[in-house]
Design a protein around this motif. Sequence first.
Motif, PDB file in Angstrom:
ATOM      1  N   ALA A 159      39.623  50.325  48.847  1.00 43.71           N
ATOM      2  CA  ALA A 159      38.284  49.717  48.805  1.00 43.71           C
ATOM      3  C   ALA A 159      37.214  50.587  49.458  1.00 43.71           C
ATOM      4  CB  ALA A 159      38.312  48.339  49.464  1.00 43.71           C
ATOM      5  N   LEU A 161      37.567  54.003  49.765  1.00 46.94           N
ATOM      6  CA  LEU A 161      37.950  55.385  49.474  1.00 46.94           C
ATOM      7  C   LEU A 161      36.752  56.340  49.435  1.00 46.94           C
ATOM      8  CD1 LEU A 161      40.532  57.011  48.856  1.00 46.94           C
ATOM      9  CD2 LEU A 161      39.988  56.792  46.430  1.00 46.94           C
ATOM     10  N   CYS A 162      35.629  55.880  48.878  1.00 50.46           N
ATOM     11  CA  CYS A 162      34.503  56.813  48.749  1.00 50.46           C
ATOM     12  C   CYS A 162      33.856  57.149  50.091  1.00 50.46           C
ATOM     13  CB  CYS A 162      33.476  56.337  47.724  1.00 50.46           C
ATOM     14  SG  CYS A 162      33.006  54.632  47.829  1.00 50.46           S
ATOM     15  N   LEU A 184      31.384  46.135  52.759  1.00 51.87           N
ATOM     16  CA  LEU A 184      32.737  46.179  52.186  1.00 51.87           C
ATOM     17  C   LEU A 184      33.775  45.748  53.227  1.00 51.87           C
ATOM     18  CD1 LEU A 184      32.526  49.464  50.042  1.00 51.87           C
ATOM     19  CD2 LEU A 184      32.575  47.097  49.212  1.00 51.87           C
ATOM     20  N   ALA A 187      33.552  42.073  53.584  1.00 55.24           N
ATOM     21  CA  ALA A 187      34.140  41.389  52.420  1.00 55.24           C
ATOM     22  C   ALA A 187      35.668  41.392  52.528  1.00 55.24           C
ATOM     23  CB  ALA A 187      33.693  42.060  51.125  1.00 55.24           C
TER      24      ALA A 187
ATOM     25  N   SER B 154      26.413  48.181  43.154  1.00 54.97           N
ATOM     26  CA  SER B 154      26.854  49.383  43.863  1.00 54.97           C
ATOM     27  C   SER B 154      28.105  49.100  44.697  1.00 54.97           C
ATOM     28  CB  SER B 154      25.701  49.887  44.740  1.00 54.97           C
ATOM     29  OG  SER B 154      26.119  50.974  45.521  1.00 54.97           O
ATOM     30  N   LEU B 155      28.116  47.971  45.393  1.00 55.42           N
ATOM     31  CA  LEU B 155      29.258  47.637  46.259  1.00 55.42           C
ATOM     32  C   LEU B 155      30.529  47.412  45.441  1.00 55.42           C
ATOM     33  CD1 LEU B 155      27.346  45.298  48.724  1.00 55.42           C
ATOM     34  CD2 LEU B 155      28.527  47.424  49.347  1.00 55.42           C
ATOM     35  N   GLN B 158      31.814  50.678  44.079  1.00 51.90           N
ATOM     36  CA  GLN B 158      32.458  51.475  45.130  1.00 51.90           C
ATOM     37  C   GLN B 158      33.846  50.922  45.461  1.00 51.90           C
ATOM     38  OE1 GLN B 158      29.862  52.053  48.543  1.00 51.90           O
ATOM     39  NE2 GLN B 158      28.329  53.131  47.316  1.00 51.90           N
ATOM     40  N   ALA B 159      33.967  49.597  45.543  1.00 53.62           N
ATOM     41  CA  ALA B 159      35.234  48.983  45.971  1.00 53.62           C
ATOM     42  C   ALA B 159      36.369  49.206  44.971  1.00 53.62           C
ATOM     43  CB  ALA B 159      35.038  47.493  46.225  1.00 53.62           C
ATOM     44  N   LEU B 161      36.345  51.850  42.757  1.00 54.20           N
ATOM     45  CA  LEU B 161      36.120  53.177  42.182  1.00 54.20           C
ATOM     46  C   LEU B 161      37.402  53.843  41.701  1.00 54.20           C
ATOM     47  CD1 LEU B 161      33.732  55.112  41.662  1.00 54.20           C
ATOM     48  CD2 LEU B 161      34.324  56.259  43.788  1.00 54.20           C
ATOM     49  N   CYS B 162      38.489  53.679  42.456  1.00 49.81           N
ATOM     50  CA  CYS B 162      39.709  54.395  42.071  1.00 49.81           C
ATOM     51  C   CYS B 162      40.341  53.833  40.794  1.00 49.81           C
ATOM     52  CB  CYS B 162      40.717  54.494  43.208  1.00 49.81           C
ATOM     53  SG  CYS B 162      41.006  53.002  44.113  1.00 49.81           S
ATOM     54  N   TYR B 163      39.841  52.705  40.285  1.00 55.14           N
ATOM     55  CA  TYR B 163      40.349  52.166  39.025  1.00 55.14           C
ATOM     56  C   TYR B 163      39.471  52.526  37.823  1.00 55.14           C
ATOM     57  CZ  TYR B 163      43.702  49.703  41.833  1.00 55.14           C
ATOM     58  OH  TYR B 163      44.736  49.424  42.700  1.00 55.14           O
ATOM     59  N   GLN B 165      37.381  55.735  37.987  1.00 56.15           N
ATOM     60  CA  GLN B 165      37.000  57.146  38.075  1.00 56.15           C
ATOM     61  C   GLN B 165      38.182  58.001  37.610  1.00 56.15           C
ATOM     62  OE1 GLN B 165      36.761  60.126  39.520  1.00 56.15           O
ATOM     63  NE2 GLN B 165      34.585  60.430  39.909  1.00 56.15           N
ATOM     64  N   LEU B 184      41.608  43.108  45.020  1.00 58.78           N
ATOM     65  CA  LEU B 184      40.284  43.599  45.430  1.00 58.78           C
ATOM     66  C   LEU B 184      39.169  42.766  44.793  1.00 58.78           C
ATOM     67  CD1 LEU B 184      40.884  47.487  45.311  1.00 58.78           C
ATOM     68  CD2 LEU B 184      40.625  46.042  47.334  1.00 58.78           C
ATOM     69  N   ILE B 185      39.307  42.430  43.512  1.00 59.63           N
ATOM     70  CA  ILE B 185      38.285  41.610  42.842  1.00 59.63           C
ATOM     71  C   ILE B 185      38.214  40.234  43.518  1.00 59.63           C
ATOM     72  CG2 ILE B 185      37.621  40.475  40.667  1.00 59.63           C
ATOM     73  CD1 ILE B 185      37.268  43.416  40.396  1.00 59.63           C
ATOM     74  N   LEU B 188      36.388  40.521  46.784  1.00 58.71           N
ATOM     75  CA  LEU B 188      34.939  40.655  46.589  1.00 58.71           C
ATOM     76  C   LEU B 188      34.327  39.293  46.239  1.00 58.71           C
ATOM     77  CD1 LEU B 188      34.926  44.010  44.558  1.00 58.71           C
ATOM     78  CD2 LEU B 188      34.131  43.705  46.913  1.00 58.71           C
ATOM     79  N   LEU B 192      32.333  38.938  49.550  1.00 57.46           N
ATOM     80  CA  LEU B 192      31.145  39.806  49.498  1.00 57.46           C
ATOM     81  C   LEU B 192      29.869  38.968  49.405  1.00 57.46           C
ATOM     82  CD1 LEU B 192      30.181  42.764  49.377  1.00 57.46           C
ATOM     83  CD2 LEU B 192      30.250  42.583  46.881  1.00 57.46           C
ATOM     84  N   GLN B 193      29.001  39.107  50.380  1.00 60.07           N
ATOM     85  CA  GLN B 193      27.733  38.375  50.380  1.00 60.07           C
ATOM     86  C   GLN B 193      26.758  39.078  51.318  1.00 60.07           C
ATOM     87  OE1 GLN B 193      27.806  34.707  52.762  1.00 60.07           O
ATOM     88  NE2 GLN B 193      29.991  35.062  53.106  1.00 60.07           N
TER      89      GLN B 193
END
Lengths: 208, 208
Positions: A159, A161-162, A184, A187, B154-155, B158-159, B161-163, B165, B184-185, B188, B192-193
Motif C-alpha cells: 500500500a 510502496l511508492c 494511507l 486508512a 490519487s490515494l 497509489q495504494a 499501484l503494484c497491481y 503498474q 487493500l480495496i 480503502l 480512507l477519509q
Amino acid sequence: MSENEIEELRSRFAREAMAIMERRGEEVNRAKLASELNIARTRVETVFPEEADLLEAVTGEWFAPKLAVMDEVMATDLPPRRKMYEFFARRFLLLRDNFKHDPASFKLYVEMGERYFEYAQSYIDLADHYLCELIAQAQAEGHFAGLEINQALSLINQAVLCYIQPYLIAMIDERLTEAKLAALIDALFDGLQARDSDARGNQSISSV
Amino acid sequence: MSENEIEELRSRFAREAMAIMERRGEEVNRAKLASELNIARTRVETVFPEEADLLEAVTGEWFAPKLAVMDEVMATDLPPRRKMYEFFARRFLLLRDNFKHDPASFKLYVEMGERYFEYAQSYIDLADHYLCELIAQAQAEGHFAGLEINQALSLINQAVLCYIQPYLIAMIDERLTEAKLAALIDALFDGLQARDSDARGNQSISSV
C-alpha cells in the motif's frame, strides 16, 4: 593490514567509488577505482577480494543513512500509528532528498539496485523485521485484526510502496506527499483486517 | 488509400510491428518494419507519416485489451466496492497473463512505455476518468468521506499501484494476489477519509 584497517578502508573506498560514479555517471569496478585513486590495484583487491565485495560495500554505504532513520524511529516510544508513519515518512524524505539533490546519480543507483538486488536483500529484510515489530505493537491495540503478521507486512508494504521504492520515488515524485502517506497509513490502521471480502464478493464477474 | 483503409492498415501494421518486436526482442522503426514485411518504405510512411505515429499505434494496440476489460466492468451494475475491485483485478490479471506468457516482451514494452510515456497518457487519463466515476458512486454511499475526488483518485491509485503498474507487476509478480488486492480495496473503503491525521500527528519527530 589488520581487520580494522581493512574495514575502515572498505568504507572509505566504497565512498570514493560512489563519488566517482556520481561524477562520471557510470558504474565503477575495482580496476577503475584503483586508477582513479591512483593506487595499486593489489591494494584495492586486498580490501575487495571480489568485484562483488565492492558492490556490497557501496550498497551498504547507500543504505546506511536509511537504516539510521529507521533505527531512530524504532527507538522512540511513539504510539504505533505515529511510529509507523514516521518509519515510512523519514525514509521517504531521505530518498526524495537524494533524488532531488542529484537525479542522475539516484537513477544510476536504482539501476544498480535492480542488477545487484541480492546485496540490498539484507537491508530490506531488516526493514521488514522492524515493520513486523510495529505491526505486533499495532495489533496489541486492536488494529489489523485477524491478520497474520506476514500478511499485514505484505499488504502494508504494497500500500505504501511508492513511498519506499526508489524507482517509484524518481518516477512519480511530484505526486508523493507526506499528507498522502499519512492518509494511507490512517486508512490501513482503520480499515485493514481479516474479513470476508466485500470487494471480492462470492462470485467474480471474471467468467462473464 | 481511403481514411478507412489507412486506419485498418495502421492497426494491422502496428500488430505486425509488435510481432516482430516480440520475436527479435527489440524496438522496431518504420524502416525495419518495411523491410521485415517486404513492402515499400513509402507504403509504411503513408500509414505512419512520422516514427511517432508507429509508436502511438503500437501503444494503442497494447492498451486495447486493457481498455476493453475496464469498459466491461464499467458497464456492470455491481455495487461500488465490488466494481472498483473488478476494475483493478481484471486489468491486473490481464497484465499478469501478458507478463507470464512472455516476460521478455513484457519488459520490452515496459521500457518503451518509460521512453514514450506521452503515448500512454491518454489511456491513463481514461482509466483515471473511470476511477473518478467509481469514487463518486462510492461517495454517494458514504465512503471516502470528505475527500475531494482528485484526492481520493490519487490515494487509491497509489495504494494499489503494484497491481496496475507493469514494471511492478514484472518485478514483484510472486507477491501479488487477488486476495491481497481485495484486502487493500476493502481497507480503502473502510478506512480512507478526510480526517485530522493520527498518523502524522501535530508534531513531527523529523526535527529531533
